[in-house]
Design an enzyme around this catalytic site. Structure first.
Site, PDB file in Angstrom:
ATOM      1  N   ASP A 168       0.871  -1.175   0.000  1.00 49.16           N
ATOM      2  CA  ASP A 168       0.000   0.000   0.000  1.00 49.16           C
ATOM      3  C   ASP A 168       0.912   1.229   0.000  1.00 49.16           C
ATOM      4  OD1 ASP A 168      -2.395   1.559   0.461  1.00 49.16           O
ATOM      5  OD2 ASP A 168      -3.212  -0.236   1.414  1.00 49.16           O
ATOM      6  N   ASP A 225      -2.990   4.738  -2.268  1.00 47.63           N
ATOM      7  CA  ASP A 225      -4.046   5.249  -1.399  1.00 47.63           C
ATOM      8  C   ASP A 225      -4.502   6.651  -1.807  1.00 47.63           C
ATOM      9  OD1 ASP A 225      -5.407   4.733   1.240  1.00 47.63           O
ATOM     10  OD2 ASP A 225      -4.435   6.638   1.730  1.00 47.63           O
ATOM     11  N   GLU A 262      -6.353   3.871  -5.885  1.00 44.78           N
ATOM     12  CA  GLU A 262      -7.597   4.030  -5.134  1.00 44.78           C
ATOM     13  C   GLU A 262      -8.075   5.432  -5.466  1.00 44.78           C
ATOM     14  OE1 GLU A 262      -9.696   4.079  -0.766  1.00 44.78           O
ATOM     15  OE2 GLU A 262      -7.887   5.197  -1.144  1.00 44.78           O
ATOM     16  N   HIS A 313     -11.300  -3.321   3.299  1.00 45.68           N
ATOM     17  CA  HIS A 313     -11.156  -2.939   4.713  1.00 45.68           C
ATOM     18  C   HIS A 313     -11.909  -1.665   5.071  1.00 45.68           C
ATOM     19  CE1 HIS A 313      -8.453  -0.426   2.544  1.00 45.68           C
ATOM     20  NE2 HIS A 313      -8.267   0.319   3.610  1.00 45.68           N
ATOM     21  N   ASP A 314     -12.443  -0.959   4.078  1.00 46.11           N
ATOM     22  CA  ASP A 314     -13.180   0.282   4.350  1.00 46.11           C
ATOM     23  C   ASP A 314     -14.686   0.106   4.211  1.00 46.11           C
ATOM     24  OD1 ASP A 314     -10.911   1.855   4.751  1.00 46.11           O
ATOM     25  OD2 ASP A 314     -10.713   2.295   2.608  1.00 46.11           O
TER      26      ASP A 314
HETATM   27  C1  GLC Z   1      -8.003   5.095   2.051  1.00 50.81           C
HETATM   28  C2  GLC Z   1      -7.842   3.890   2.948  1.00 50.81           C
HETATM   29  C3  GLC Z   1      -8.496   4.194   4.258  1.00 50.81           C
HETATM   30  C4  GLC Z   1      -7.817   5.400   4.888  1.00 50.81           C
HETATM   31  C5  GLC Z   1      -7.794   6.598   3.939  1.00 50.81           C
HETATM   32  C6  GLC Z   1      -6.813   7.639   4.369  1.00 50.81           C
HETATM   33  O1  GLC Z   1      -9.318   5.322   1.693  1.00 50.81           O
HETATM   34  O2  GLC Z   1      -8.328   2.753   2.319  1.00 50.81           O
HETATM   35  O3  GLC Z   1      -8.481   3.090   5.114  1.00 50.81           O
HETATM   36  O4  GLC Z   1      -8.472   5.776   6.051  1.00 50.81           O
HETATM   37  O5  GLC Z   1      -7.417   6.212   2.642  1.00 50.81           O
HETATM   38  O6  GLC Z   1      -5.502   7.200   4.192  1.00 50.81           O
END
Ligand code: GLC
Length: 542
Positions: free
Chosen positions: A99, A201, A256, A323-324
């Site tokens: 990540d 991310d 992402e 995970h979110d």
């Molecule tokens: C992404 C991650 C999440 C995190 C956010 C800030 O969306 O998947 O878990 O809180 O970024 O880094």
């Protein structure tokens, strides 16, 4: 045709290391724990693992607040463990994806600590600004993604810093070329170690084009119009490609990309910025921002969104949970046909065009926790922020908890359920960092080592997919049916595969023209001309 890349052929398994497997009995998952489960992962048939952050971090946002990108958090082990994981995975033909969290660092990162000195070169690594009204108010009206102001005042500096997420996650200032240099050094460090690539991310918001006041009124993410997918963002991603990935053919970059639209999506792919990216549209469909007005899941809307992206993008990063997000079985099912729903969702995810991502526990149909009743049980920083605001506004606790329940990321983060022993076989500790879902005694991987289980379904379908050119490369054509019946055809070199899904509780007639094919896999033991509740079949059409 160019040789197919690894990521174009096989599914990716997402591991949330804190909750996967605890090897040393401290109630927290770790790298040795992952190593001990590599055979399980290999047997599932996936060929890549995306690891959520395992770097040194104060864990305010569970590792998405990185304090050192080149070291491992002691909770998870050491750099030697990481090297071993990479090697052991390779022995099983599995590649590791890290990540990459570079919109922000932790406020405990040495860059940020040094940046508090205005004369330090690190001061310009972050957005330090004077506030409005004689420095008594934040520099602009933006709100953090986790709600509340996106700025924090630091008296010893006499300035405010920007944080789009928690206040322990200060945003890096990508206008500064040094930031790109640092990030490229991190990427190279990990690639040289043998990792296969990165899931990047919130990568489509790294470049803040201006710091003007926003005219919108969002409770979270206000100001987004000034930083979402700006030209400067595209430019940075292209520079990373030019400098690094154009020279390393065998690697993958996954974005992402929060709130991405199709125009930018196409640019990401066509201009080499990413190999694939995650969309969010289908994840909003049952979320309501009004605590008194819940929103029900509608399969039609959900499938329409998925179809549109399938049709308009050459490649997708497909996922139904991570995970979110809450567990997909609980979200998209009826609470009764959990096994059937888990398999139906698996069939959907694994037969769409693109790279399927399977999140740990999805392959056994793990569910949400029954309910987070007490604030003390929540670890998700985003939820804690909202609960704090609700408390200050004297909002009834019961409503507040119900409201956050639909977002609570802890649902997906409870420990993996391996067997029926204490803590679901996840850990020998007295308590685990998040509670194990009480349904572990019946819902666990060991209990599913049998024909007909969700796990068995996943193994068989992934094995089939790994050998199917049609599922890997075939075209995508949605079919139009009424009600909750959905279907699409994947076609390649004359072979046609139909995924047909009854995404509802009522029996539905199987359309006559598709009765003749050969069923490759289904979530009900026997075929027939009726599709039962949540029945899904993959059919080779003759
Ligand atoms: C992404 C991650 C999440 C995190 C956010 C800030 O969306 O998947 O878990 O809180 O970024 O880094």
């Amino acid at each position: 045709m160019a040789k197919k890349k690894y990521w174009q052929q096989f599914p990716i398994y997402q591991i949330y290391p804190r909750s996967f497997c605890d090897s040393n009995g401290d109630g927290i998952g770790d790298l040795q724990g992952i190593i001990s489960k590599l055979d399980y992962i290999r047997d599932l048939g996936v060929k890549m693992i995306w690891l959520n952050p395992v770097y040194k971090s104060p864990l305010d946002d569970m590792g998405y607040d990185v304090a050192d990108y080149k070291s491992i958090h002691p909770d998870y082990g050491s750099m030697e463990d990481m090297d071993l994981l990479i090697q052991e995975a390779r022995k099983r033909d599995i590649r590791i994806i890290m990540d990459l969290v570079v919109n922000h660092t932790s406020d405990e990162h040495e860059w940020f600590i040094k940046s508090k000195d205005k004369n330090s070169p690190y001061h310009d690594y972050y957005y330090w600004r004077k506030g409005k009204n004689n420095n008594t108010e934040p520099p602009n009206n933006w709100t953090s993604m986790f709600t509340g102001p996106a700025w924090e005042y630091v008296p010893e500096v006499g300035e405010w810093y920007l944080h789009l997420y928690s206040k322990k996650q200060p945003d890096l200032d990508w206008h500064n070329p040094k930031v790109l240099e640092e990030v490229e050094s991190i990427i190279t460090f990990w690639l040289d170690k043998g990792v296969y690539g990165f899931r990047c991310d919130v990568i489509n918001q790294i470049y803040k084009e201006s710091l003007e006041d926003s005219k919108t009124h969002a409770m979270s993410g206000r100001g987004m119009e000034f930083y979402l997918m700006k030209e400067g963002n595209h430019k940075i991603l292209k520079a990373i490609y030019e400098d690094i990935f154009s020279k390393r053919e065998d690697a993958v970059m996954i974005g992402e990309t929060f709130n991405v639209d199709k125009e930018n999506g196409l640019r990401f792919l066509n201009e080499h910025e990413f190999d694939m990216f995650f969309i969010f549209d289908h994840m909003y469909i049952d979320k309501s921002y009004n605590p008194f007005w819940p929103r029900r899941f509608k399969a039609k809307k959900f499938m329409d969104i998925i179809y549109q992206w399938q049709l308009e993008m050459p490649w997708m990063a497909n996922y139904l949970e991570n995970h979110d997000q809450r567990r997909s079985v609980t979200r998209f099912g009826d609470g009764i046909h959990n096994e059937e729903v888990a398999k139906l969702l698996g069939l959907l995810n694994l037969t769409l065009r693109g790279t399927p991502f399977v999140y740990q526990g999805e392959e056994i149909g793990m569910t949400d926790l029954p309910y987070y009743e007490m604030r003390e049980q929540c670890k998700d920083v985003a939820v804690l922020y909202i609960l704090d605001i609700a408390k200050r506004l004297h909002f009834p606790n019961r409503f507040a908890l119900k409201f956050v329940n639909q977002f609570n990321r802890d649902h997906a983060r409870t420990p993996m359920q391996w067997d029926e022993s204490k803590n679901g076989g996840f850990s020998s500790a007295e308590t685990t960092w998040l509670p194990v879902n009480p349904n572990y005694q019946t819902l666990n991987a060991k209990a599913q080592e049998k024909e007909g289980s969700v796990l068995d379904f996943y193994r068989k379908l992934i094995a089939y997919r790994n050998g199917s050119k049609t599922l890997q490369e075939g075209s995508f054509k949605p079919l139009k049916f009424k009600g909750n019946l959905f279907g699409f055809i994947r076609e390649c070199e004359g072979e046609r595969l139909l995924s047909i899904l009854n995404f509802g509780k009522k029996n539905v007639k199987m359309p006559a023209e598709y009765l003749k094919g050969e069923t490759i896999i289904s979530n009900y033991p026997d075929g027939g001309d009726t599709l039962r509740p949540y029945e899904a079949r993959l059919i080779k059409l003759s």
